[in-house]
Design a protein around this motif. Structure first.
Motif, short mmCIF file in Angstrom:
data_model
loop_
_atom_site.label_atom_id
_atom_site.label_comp_id
_atom_site.label_asym_id
_atom_site.label_seq_id
_atom_site.Cartn_x
_atom_site.Cartn_y
_atom_site.Cartn_z
N GLY A 165 37.57 46.88 42.62
CA GLY A 165 36.98 47.57 41.48
C GLY A 165 37.96 48.32 40.61
N HIS A 166 39.25 48.28 40.94
CA HIS A 166 40.25 48.94 40.09
C HIS A 166 40.43 48.20 38.77
CE1 HIS A 166 41.22 50.72 44.01
NE2 HIS A 166 41.49 51.78 43.28
N VAL A 167 40.19 46.91 38.78
CA VAL A 167 40.14 46.09 37.56
C VAL A 167 38.68 45.67 37.41
CG1 VAL A 167 40.78 43.84 36.59
CG2 VAL A 167 42.52 45.27 37.62
N ARG A 168 38.09 45.96 36.25
CA ARG A 168 36.67 45.63 36.02
C ARG A 168 36.49 44.23 35.46
NH1 ARG A 168 34.04 48.18 39.27
NH2 ARG A 168 32.18 47.67 38.13
N VAL A 169 37.49 43.79 34.65
CA VAL A 169 37.40 42.48 34.01
C VAL A 169 38.69 41.73 34.28
CG1 VAL A 169 36.96 41.22 31.88
CG2 VAL A 169 35.96 43.50 32.19
N LEU A 170 38.58 40.55 34.88
CA LEU A 170 39.73 39.72 35.19
C LEU A 170 39.65 38.45 34.38
CD1 LEU A 170 42.26 39.27 36.93
CD2 LEU A 170 40.77 38.24 38.66
N PHE A 171 40.56 38.33 33.41
CA PHE A 171 40.60 37.14 32.56
C PHE A 171 41.53 36.11 33.17
CE2 PHE A 171 39.10 40.28 29.56
CZ PHE A 171 38.07 39.60 28.94
N ASN A 172 41.15 34.84 33.05
CA ASN A 172 41.98 33.77 33.58
C ASN A 172 41.97 32.59 32.63
OD1 ASN A 172 40.46 31.21 35.12
ND2 ASN A 172 39.11 32.95 34.69
N VAL A 173 43.00 31.77 32.79
CA VAL A 173 43.11 30.52 32.02
C VAL A 173 43.29 29.40 33.03
CG1 VAL A 173 44.41 29.27 30.27
CG2 VAL A 173 44.16 31.75 30.09
N ASP A 174 42.30 28.56 33.18
CA ASP A 174 42.34 27.37 34.03
C ASP A 174 42.65 27.63 35.50
OD1 ASP A 174 41.75 25.77 31.84
OD2 ASP A 174 43.85 25.52 31.31
N LEU A 175 42.25 28.79 36.02
CA LEU A 175 42.43 29.05 37.45
C LEU A 175 41.13 28.99 38.21
CD1 LEU A 175 45.03 31.95 37.65
CD2 LEU A 175 45.38 29.54 38.12
N PHE A 176 40.11 29.62 37.68
CA PHE A 176 38.82 29.65 38.34
C PHE A 176 37.89 28.68 37.64
CE2 PHE A 176 40.06 34.32 38.68
CZ PHE A 176 40.68 34.15 39.90
N SER A 177 36.99 28.11 38.39
CA SER A 177 36.00 27.23 37.76
C SER A 177 34.68 27.98 37.71
CB SER A 177 35.86 25.93 38.54
OG SER A 177 35.36 26.19 39.84
N GLU A 178 33.80 27.51 36.87
CA GLU A 178 32.50 28.15 36.74
C GLU A 178 31.68 27.95 37.99
OE1 GLU A 178 30.53 27.35 33.00
OE2 GLU A 178 32.47 26.76 32.19
#
Length: 83
Positions: free
Chosen positions: A70-83
């Motif tokens: 919870g120290h980071v609320r929003v984690l942005f990624n590019v082509d690492l996680f899938s939906e």
């Protein structure tokens, strides 16, 4: 198109309206887009981080751990996680 100031700012205001306080994974269209989103969220006082395939594994792990705790609320990624 996705890096325009209006679009980036709308993401922050929409998150504040619909997901404030919730941990969120964001999917960006490019590394530049992801980093711009992180800047805007952090500027708004919402802890956010960016990861992509080029992020060193120890840094990537730390951002994911910070997201999980919870120290980071929003984690942005590019082509690492899938939906």
């Amino acid at each position: 198109v996705m890096t325009g100031k209006a679009i980036i700012a709308d993401c922050v205001s929409h998150w504040q309206r619909y997901a404030a306080g919730k941990r969120t994974i964001g999917f960006a269209v490019s590394i530049e887009h992801s980093k711009l989103l992180v800047q805007e969220f952090n500027a708004a006082g919402i802890p956010a981080a960016h990861i992509d395939a080029g992020t060193p594994p120890p840094v990537r792990r730390q951002h994911i751990l910070n997201f999980a705790t919870g120290h980071v609320r929003v984690l942005f990624n590019v082509d690492l996680f899938s939906e």
